[in-house]
Write a protein that holds these residues in place. Structure first.
Motif, PDB file in Angstrom:
ATOM      1  N   THR A   1       0.723  -1.189   0.042  1.00 23.48           N
ATOM      2  CA  THR A   1      -0.021  -0.071   0.107  1.00 23.48           C
ATOM      3  C   THR A   1       0.927   1.240  -0.016  1.00 23.48           C
ATOM      4  O   THR A   1       0.478   2.230  -0.723  1.00 23.48           O
ATOM      5  CB  THR A   1      -0.978   0.266   1.242  1.00 23.48           C
TER       6      THR A   1
ATOM      7  N   ASP B   1      -7.557   0.287  -0.833  1.00 16.83           N
ATOM      8  CA  ASP B   1      -8.082  -0.756  -0.255  1.00 16.83           C
ATOM      9  C   ASP B   1      -9.270  -0.379   0.833  1.00 16.83           C
ATOM     10  O   ASP B   1     -10.200  -1.174   1.129  1.00 16.83           O
ATOM     11  CB  ASP B   1      -7.042  -1.661   0.472  1.00 16.83           C
TER      12      ASP B   1
ATOM     13  N   GLU C   1      -5.645  -4.458  -3.467  1.00 18.58           N
ATOM     14  CA  GLU C   1      -6.586  -5.512  -3.192  1.00 18.58           C
ATOM     15  C   GLU C   1      -7.853  -5.285  -3.810  1.00 18.58           C
ATOM     16  O   GLU C   1      -8.771  -5.349  -3.110  1.00 18.58           O
ATOM     17  CB  GLU C   1      -6.430  -5.760  -1.712  1.00 18.58           C
TER      18      GLU C   1
END
Lengths: 300, 128
Positions: A41, A80, A152
């Motif tokens: 991330t 995400d 994701e």
């Protein structure tokens, strides 16, 4: 299209990303694989210019991305953790997107309703988690980005919707050379999606590969010899790994199937079987010790 | 037209190359027939367009298809003469495989039987 050089990102002294290089060609689908806390991330957020790198550079289309508004209009990031304004309907959110993304395609936005089948006037924050994710993808595709960065994204989608989303992404790649970076902690999620894949582990990029080449060049040989074979007999082969299971020996060898087969059959084997490796196995052997360490995390 | 095994250990692009080659050799895809576009195939099979592009490039390199700029990919007409080089390669391959088979204990009769079987199959396909 995207090029990251020697990127380091620290949080109060902790190095989340450590000297990472990465390059993605236009029209490619790049899978970023890593366990929880590997730095995926952070890397993606630095890539889209949300975070400022400590050292190194991030270029999209040869331009630095941080605080570059003209460039950011062509890049979309789906986090995400999704965020929508409270009490906004899909339609409200679409209007907002239209105001900030100049390439917004209204026709496409309307047409995609047939795929997602969610009413334009539903309040987004009242939708289920999976549906919110669908809305994010719907809006992102309608904004016609040149680069799409997904953190994701397939989490929480059912298998039918997952297939539909994949198909939409493939169409955009085929039709207008959309470049995609997609992260996951699960190799299976990425296996049938990406053409390139990189593995991030503890902030470092361990492997970067073409997906097809990965599977092609390494083979697993199961062999039992009638009589003992001297180690020199296998010197010509590039053996990555060797283990003995009872009377059967297992070799992981790099090279073409025919060549390997030929070499082993000269040694008078009682049993000989040459198989391509599964993607999991390839990664594990390619990464050596690190491979075993992260085997359990990524490949389950 | 094409069925792929996504669970297979073989890379998808190799599967594509093999399938299309078979279709050409069995004359299901005729000379100068147009292959589905990368876009269509990506949509139909839900596979990465870059993988399809790669398979088409490999087929072109091996002389099974040709590309017309802006129009697409077409099946190459197979002329006996053009195949000489390819046949030489196949012969070498065949020798390698046969020597392995013999080494592992396959008899001449058994090999001949395999050849007969293959010949029958190819013959039948051509008559269809």
């Amino acid at each position: 299209m995207i090029s990251v050089r020697n990127l380091t990102k620290k949080y109060e002294g902790f190095e989340a990303i450590d000297s990472v290089d990465l390059s993605v060609k236009k029209g490619s689908i790049y899978g970023l694989l890593g366990s929880n806390g590997a730095g995926k991330t952070t890397l993606l957020k630095t890539l889209v210019g949300l975070y400022k790198p400590n050292t190194g550079e991030v270029l999209i289309d040869e331009q630095p991305v941080f605080e570059n508004i003209a460039l950011k209009e062509r890049v979309i990031f789906i986090s995400d953790r999704l965020y929508f304004f409270s009490s906004y309907t899909i339609e409200d959110m679409a209007k907002f997107y239209k105001s900030i993304y100049p390439k917004w395609n209204e026709q496409r936005y309307r047409n995609l309703k047939q795929v997602f089948k969610i009413d334009f006037n539903r309040k987004i924050n009242r939708l289920s988690k999976g549906m919110m994710r669908q809305v994010a993808i719907w809006l992102a595709l309608s904004a016609m980005p040149e680069v799409l960065i997904l953190d994701e994204p397939l989490d929480g989608l059912d298998s039918v919707m997952r297939q539909k989303v994949k198909n939409l992404l493939f169409q955009d790649v085929a039709e207008r050379s959309l470049t995609i970076i997609i992260s996951s902690h699960n190799l299976r999620e990425l296996e049938d999606l990406c053409d390139h894949v990189g593995i991030l582990h503890q902030g470092k990029m361990i492997v970067e590969k073409d997906m097809d080449d990965l599977k092609k060049d390494v083979h697993k040989v199961q062999v039992a010899f009638k009589e003992e074979v001297k180690p020199q007999a296998l010197e010509e082969l590039e053996v990555l790994h060797k283990e003995t299971k009872g009377s059967i020996q297992v070799y992981i060898v790099r090279g073409e199937r025919e060549g390997i087969m030929h070499h082993f059959s000269k040694l008078n084997p009682a049993v000989l079987d040459v198989l391509p490796l599964s993607l999991e196995e390839v990664f594990i052997y390619e990464m050596g010790d690190t491979g075993y360490e992260i085997d359990h995390i990524i490949f389950q | 037209m094409l069925e792929l095994d996504l669970r297979s250990r073989l890379p998808i692009y190799e599967q594509l190359v093999e399938k299309i080659k078979t279709l050409i050799m069995e004359d299901v895809l005729k000379a100068d027939e147009q292959l589905p576009s990368v876009r269509t195939l990506a949509q139909e099979l839900t596979i990465n367009p870059n993988t399809i592009q790669k398979a088409y490039k490999a087929l072109e390199r091996e002389g099974y298809i040709y590309t017309v700029k802006g129009k697409g990919n077409f099946v190459q007409k197979i002329e006996k003469g053009d195949q000489r080089e390819k046949l030489m390669l196949l012969k070498t391959e065949l020798k390698k495989i046969l020597s392995e088979a013999i080494y592992l204990g396959m008899g001449k009769d058994e090999i001949l039987k395999v050849i007969e079987e293959v010949e029958n199959n190819v013959g039948r396909d051509q008559n269809d």
